[in-house]
Design a protein around this motif. Structure first.
Motif, PDB file in Angstrom:
ATOM      1  N   ALA A  26     -99.458  46.673  48.785  1.00  0.00           N
ATOM      2  CA  ALA A  26    -100.796  46.732  48.184  1.00  0.00           C
ATOM      3  C   ALA A  26    -101.836  46.104  49.107  1.00  0.00           C
ATOM      4  N   ILE A  27    -101.486  44.989  49.738  1.00  0.00           N
ATOM      5  CA  ILE A  27    -102.424  44.345  50.668  1.00  0.00           C
ATOM      6  C   ILE A  27    -102.678  45.250  51.867  1.00  0.00           C
ATOM      7  N   ARG A  28    -101.631  45.888  52.357  1.00  0.00           N
ATOM      8  CA  ARG A  28    -101.779  46.803  53.502  1.00  0.00           C
ATOM      9  C   ARG A  28    -102.745  47.939  53.149  1.00  0.00           C
ATOM     10  N   ARG A  29    -102.577  48.533  51.963  1.00  0.00           N
ATOM     11  CA  ARG A  29    -103.480  49.611  51.517  1.00  0.00           C
ATOM     12  C   ARG A  29    -104.903  49.082  51.336  1.00  0.00           C
ATOM     13  N   LEU A  45    -105.717  42.180  43.347  1.00  0.00           N
ATOM     14  CA  LEU A  45    -105.172  43.474  43.755  1.00  0.00           C
ATOM     15  C   LEU A  45    -105.058  44.425  42.565  1.00  0.00           C
ATOM     16  N   HIS A  46    -104.727  43.902  41.416  1.00  0.00           N
ATOM     17  CA  HIS A  46    -104.654  44.723  40.206  1.00  0.00           C
ATOM     18  C   HIS A  46    -106.055  45.190  39.783  1.00  0.00           C
ATOM     19  N   ARG A  47    -106.993  44.264  39.777  1.00  0.00           N
ATOM     20  CA  ARG A  47    -108.368  44.573  39.368  1.00  0.00           C
ATOM     21  C   ARG A  47    -108.981  45.666  40.238  1.00  0.00           C
ATOM     22  N   THR A  48    -108.622  45.689  41.516  1.00  0.00           N
ATOM     23  CA  THR A  48    -109.174  46.689  42.434  1.00  0.00           C
ATOM     24  C   THR A  48    -108.311  47.946  42.531  1.00  0.00           C
ATOM     25  N   GLY A  49    -107.247  48.006  41.709  1.00  0.00           N
ATOM     26  CA  GLY A  49    -106.441  49.226  41.621  1.00  0.00           C
ATOM     27  C   GLY A  49    -105.286  49.332  42.600  1.00  0.00           C
ATOM     28  N   TYR A  50    -104.927  48.253  43.262  1.00  0.00           N
ATOM     29  CA  TYR A  50    -103.859  48.321  44.265  1.00  0.00           C
ATOM     30  C   TYR A  50    -102.487  47.899  43.727  1.00  0.00           C
TER      31      TYR A  50
END
Length: 100
Positions: A26-29, A45-50
């Motif tokens: 998720a961080i990579r994306r 990461l969840h809040r931003t959709g990752y």
């Protein structure tokens, strides 16, 4: 009984590594799509959709046992660390173990 406990511990280790792998991806994306460093936690990461869920914790810990996360766009370095790694040294990403 010791065999059951050993199996449970292995399963928790595998789940912890799976969690860290999902977070790393998720961080990579996030960095690739936004072209910026990542400084935050799994809730961000969840809040931003990752990530699919907001809270990722080590299965050996408590809800407060959240992973330490960061990503550096310039170097490509992504750090995802189990908060209980001192107690459970096998709770590391395979890529992090190679770097050590």
């Amino acid at each position: 009984l010791p065999q059951v406990l050993d199996i449970q511990r292995r399963e928790k280790t595998e789940q912890c590594i799976k969690n860290m792998t999902e977070i790393e991806s998720a961080i990579r994306r996030y960095m690739s799509e936004r072209e910026e460093n990542f400084i935050g936690d799994t809730t961000d990461l969840h809040r931003t959709g990752y990530l699919r869920r907001p809270l990722y914790v080590c299965p050996e810990g408590t809800p407060e046992s959240q992973y330490y996360t960061e990503g550096n766009l310039e170097t490509g370095e992504i750090i995802v660390t189990c908060p209980l790694v001192e107690e459970y040294p096998e709770h590391v990403l395979p890529s992090a173990a190679i770097d050590d």
